[in-house]
Design a protein around this motif. Structure first.
Motif, PDB file in Angstrom:
ATOM      1  N   LEU A   1       0.835  -1.205   0.000  1.00 19.18           N
ATOM      2  CA  LEU A   1       0.000   0.000   0.000  1.00 19.18           C
ATOM      3  C   LEU A   1       0.870   1.256   0.000  1.00 19.18           C
ATOM      4  O   LEU A   1       0.629   2.202  -0.775  1.00 19.18           O
ATOM      5  CB  LEU A   1      -0.925  -0.017   1.217  1.00 19.18           C
ATOM      6  CG  LEU A   1      -1.948   1.122   1.329  1.00 19.18           C
ATOM      7  CD1 LEU A   1      -2.938   1.067   0.181  1.00 19.18           C
ATOM      8  CD2 LEU A   1      -2.688   1.038   2.672  1.00 19.18           C
ATOM      9  N   LEU A   2       1.885   1.278   0.853  1.00 20.34           N
ATOM     10  CA  LEU A   2       2.794   2.425   0.895  1.00 20.34           C
ATOM     11  C   LEU A   2       3.579   2.558  -0.409  1.00 20.34           C
ATOM     12  O   LEU A   2       3.743   3.667  -0.935  1.00 20.34           O
ATOM     13  CB  LEU A   2       3.773   2.276   2.065  1.00 20.34           C
ATOM     14  CG  LEU A   2       3.205   2.403   3.484  1.00 20.34           C
ATOM     15  CD1 LEU A   2       4.301   2.138   4.504  1.00 20.34           C
ATOM     16  CD2 LEU A   2       2.608   3.790   3.701  1.00 20.34           C
ATOM     17  N   ALA A   3       4.073   1.419  -0.914  1.00 21.81           N
ATOM     18  CA  ALA A   3       4.878   1.447  -2.136  1.00 21.81           C
ATOM     19  C   ALA A   3       4.083   1.980  -3.320  1.00 21.81           C
ATOM     20  O   ALA A   3       4.628   2.652  -4.199  1.00 21.81           O
ATOM     21  CB  ALA A   3       5.400   0.041  -2.444  1.00 21.81           C
TER      22      ALA A   3
ATOM     23  N   ILE B   1       0.774  -4.462  15.503  1.00 18.94           N
ATOM     24  CA  ILE B   1       0.294  -3.591  14.421  1.00 18.94           C
ATOM     25  C   ILE B   1       1.130  -2.316  14.350  1.00 18.94           C
ATOM     26  O   ILE B   1       1.479  -1.837  13.258  1.00 18.94           O
ATOM     27  CB  ILE B   1      -1.202  -3.259  14.628  1.00 18.94           C
ATOM     28  CG1 ILE B   1      -2.038  -4.525  14.423  1.00 18.94           C
ATOM     29  CG2 ILE B   1      -1.654  -2.162  13.672  1.00 18.94           C
ATOM     30  CD1 ILE B   1      -3.494  -4.375  14.774  1.00 18.94           C
ATOM     31  N   LEU B   2       1.486  -1.756  15.505  1.00 16.48           N
ATOM     32  CA  LEU B   2       2.338  -0.564  15.525  1.00 16.48           C
ATOM     33  C   LEU B   2       3.722  -0.884  14.956  1.00 16.48           C
ATOM     34  O   LEU B   2       4.315  -0.070  14.224  1.00 16.48           O
ATOM     35  CB  LEU B   2       2.464  -0.039  16.958  1.00 16.48           C
ATOM     36  CG  LEU B   2       3.191   1.304  17.136  1.00 16.48           C
ATOM     37  CD1 LEU B   2       2.514   2.394  16.321  1.00 16.48           C
ATOM     38  CD2 LEU B   2       3.233   1.691  18.615  1.00 16.48           C
ATOM     39  N   ALA B   3       4.223  -2.083  15.273  1.00 14.32           N
ATOM     40  CA  ALA B   3       5.521  -2.504  14.737  1.00 14.32           C
ATOM     41  C   ALA B   3       5.452  -2.666  13.220  1.00 14.32           C
ATOM     42  O   ALA B   3       6.391  -2.300  12.502  1.00 14.32           O
ATOM     43  CB  ALA B   3       5.950  -3.823  15.387  1.00 14.32           C
ATOM     44  N   VAL B   4       4.346  -3.225  12.715  1.00 10.27           N
ATOM     45  CA  VAL B   4       4.162  -3.396  11.274  1.00 10.27           C
ATOM     46  C   VAL B   4       4.143  -2.041  10.570  1.00 10.27           C
ATOM     47  O   VAL B   4       4.764  -1.863   9.513  1.00 10.27           O
ATOM     48  CB  VAL B   4       2.860  -4.176  10.987  1.00 10.27           C
ATOM     49  CG1 VAL B   4       2.483  -4.080   9.510  1.00 10.27           C
ATOM     50  CG2 VAL B   4       3.012  -5.634  11.381  1.00 10.27           C
ATOM     51  N   ILE B   5       3.437  -1.082  11.148  1.00 10.49           N
ATOM     52  CA  ILE B   5       3.347   0.254  10.552  1.00 10.49           C
ATOM     53  C   ILE B   5       4.726   0.916  10.529  1.00 10.49           C
ATOM     54  O   ILE B   5       5.160   1.452   9.496  1.00 10.49           O
ATOM     55  CB  ILE B   5       2.349   1.121  11.334  1.00 10.49           C
ATOM     56  CG1 ILE B   5       0.926   0.577  11.155  1.00 10.49           C
ATOM     57  CG2 ILE B   5       2.429   2.579  10.883  1.00 10.49           C
ATOM     58  CD1 ILE B   5      -0.116   1.265  12.019  1.00 10.49           C
ATOM     59  N   THR B   6       5.422   0.874  11.656  1.00  8.98           N
ATOM     60  CA  THR B   6       6.749   1.478  11.739  1.00  8.98           C
ATOM     61  C   THR B   6       7.724   0.813  10.775  1.00  8.98           C
ATOM     62  O   THR B   6       8.436   1.488  10.019  1.00  8.98           O
ATOM     63  CB  THR B   6       7.303   1.368  13.167  1.00  8.98           C
ATOM     64  OG1 THR B   6       6.367   1.923  14.086  1.00  8.98           O
ATOM     65  CG2 THR B   6       8.628   2.097  13.290  1.00  8.98           C
ATOM     66  N   GLY B   7       7.740  -0.531  10.800  1.00 10.71           N
ATOM     67  CA  GLY B   7       8.637  -1.261   9.913  1.00 10.71           C
ATOM     68  C   GLY B   7       8.320  -1.031   8.450  1.00 10.71           C
ATOM     69  O   GLY B   7       9.224  -0.954   7.606  1.00 10.71           O
ATOM     70  N   GLY B   8       7.032  -0.913   8.114  1.00  4.96           N
ATOM     71  CA  GLY B   8       6.634  -0.680   6.732  1.00  4.96           C
ATOM     72  C   GLY B   8       7.163   0.641   6.200  1.00  4.96           C
ATOM     73  O   GLY B   8       7.714   0.714   5.087  1.00  4.96           O
ATOM     74  N   PHE B   9       7.006   1.693   6.987  1.00  4.44           N
ATOM     75  CA  PHE B   9       7.524   2.999   6.584  1.00  4.44           C
ATOM     76  C   PHE B   9       9.044   2.963   6.419  1.00  4.44           C
ATOM     77  O   PHE B   9       9.596   3.547   5.474  1.00  4.44           O
ATOM     78  CB  PHE B   9       7.135   4.063   7.606  1.00  4.44           C
ATOM     79  CG  PHE B   9       5.784   4.664   7.370  1.00  4.44           C
ATOM     80  CD1 PHE B   9       5.568   5.526   6.306  1.00  4.44           C
ATOM     81  CD2 PHE B   9       4.711   4.357   8.206  1.00  4.44           C
ATOM     82  CE1 PHE B   9       4.316   6.086   6.080  1.00  4.44           C
ATOM     83  CE2 PHE B   9       3.452   4.902   7.985  1.00  4.44           C
ATOM     84  CZ  PHE B   9       3.249   5.766   6.914  1.00  4.44           C
TER      85      PHE B   9
END
Length: 299
Positions: free
Chosen positions: A143-145, A194-202
């Motif tokens: 989604l971010l990409a 979920i917070l870890a997923v968001i941080t790692g994704g960015f």
């Protein structure tokens, strides 16, 4: 003429333009297939490293405090990495200021923060449930990409996969399953993952955009040292750095987590992002739940 060179060539050869479109699509599909085939062994191996590390971390938390475990794990990983520079890599330590700045930023937000969140989540739920929730990562990264990485736009099929992935996570949260028999379910573990997923994704997308040309070994060393510098004082002041409960088994699993889940995993993860793209690299989290769930059940 306003026609591009490729179209001029097609006109001279009396070839319909539609054929060129089909050929281009076939070529693109073949290139993507080649990248996927090259990436698959690295993704599977990285999935094994992180999945088995999650099991080791869950076991070690019975003997270590959370921040203390992370700090010693990072410190051990740094020692191993420093030994590898002259003995394995045959190179000097990094001195480039721009690279060091990037490594510091990734060390704080791409290593220290996500690692703390993931390991902390293991205090509230099993390694299997944590790994399953971490499988949200490919969907979030895709989604971010799509919005931030020009050459990694999502297709309609990928958009459908993103929707299904998020739906599965929501369903798991609604069920309130923590994977631990006899223990009351809290939503703290879900929130931390979920917070870890968001941080790692960015940070994965940032790595793809800003750290593409940096040496993976140098970036890994700097970000690991930075993460340790951040975590170690917190461990001392918040937990007292207590090692009185640690047994031999705890040290063994911690050393494994340091070598497999810190040195090797971070290095391979960065390599995958640089070589295969952030979306492809993020699919490793589909392997992690399988390793963590099966391994946790066997042990």
């Amino acid at each position: 003429t306003d026609l591009p060179p490729s179209s001029l060539l097609l006109r001279n050869q009396q070839t319909p333009v539609s054929v060129s479109v089909v050929s281009f699509r076939e070529l693109t599909h073949k290139q993507e297939s080649i990248v996927t085939k090259r990436a698959l062994p690295m993704i599977i191996f990285l999935g094994f490293l992180w999945g088995s590390t999650m099991i080791a971390s869950r076991f070690s938390l019975g003997q270590f405090n959370t921040l203390t475990f992370i700090a010693i794990r990072l410190l051990t990983g740094i020692i191993v990495f420093l030994l590898m520079y002259p003995l394995v890599f045959k190179r000097k330590l990094p001195t480039n200021k721009a690279l060091i700045k990037q490594g510091i930023f990734l060390g704080i937000f791409g290593t220290a923060l996500p690692m703390t969140l993931f390991v902390s989540a293991l205090s509230y739920q099993s390694s299997g449930i944590t790994a399953v929730l971490s499988a949200l990562s490919p969907a979030f990264v895709a989604l971010l990409a799509h919005f931030f990485v020009p050459d990694e736009k999502s297709s309609p099929k990928q958009a459908l996969g993103i929707t299904i992935s998020f739906s599965g996570a929501v369903f798991l949260v609604i069920l309130g399953e923590n994977g631990l028999s006899g223990e009351t379910t809290t939503f703290i573990g879900f929130f931390l993952v979920i917070l870890a997923v968001i941080t790692g994704g960015f940070m994965d997308v940032y790595t793809r955009l800003r750290v593409q040309d940096c040496d993976a070994r140098d970036i890994t060393l700097v970000r690991t040292i930075t993460a340790m510098i951040v975590i170690l004082p917190l461990s001392i002041f918040l937990e007292g750095f207590d090692l009185s409960m640690v047994e031999v088994s705890g040290w063994v699993t911690m050393i494994y987590a340091a070598i497999a889940g810190t040195v090797m995993a971070i290095l391979i993860s960065l390599y995958n992002i640089q070589q295969f793209g952030v979306t492809t690299a993020s699919t490793v989290t589909y392997i992690i739940p399988l390793i963590a769930t099966v391994g946790g059940w066997l042990l």
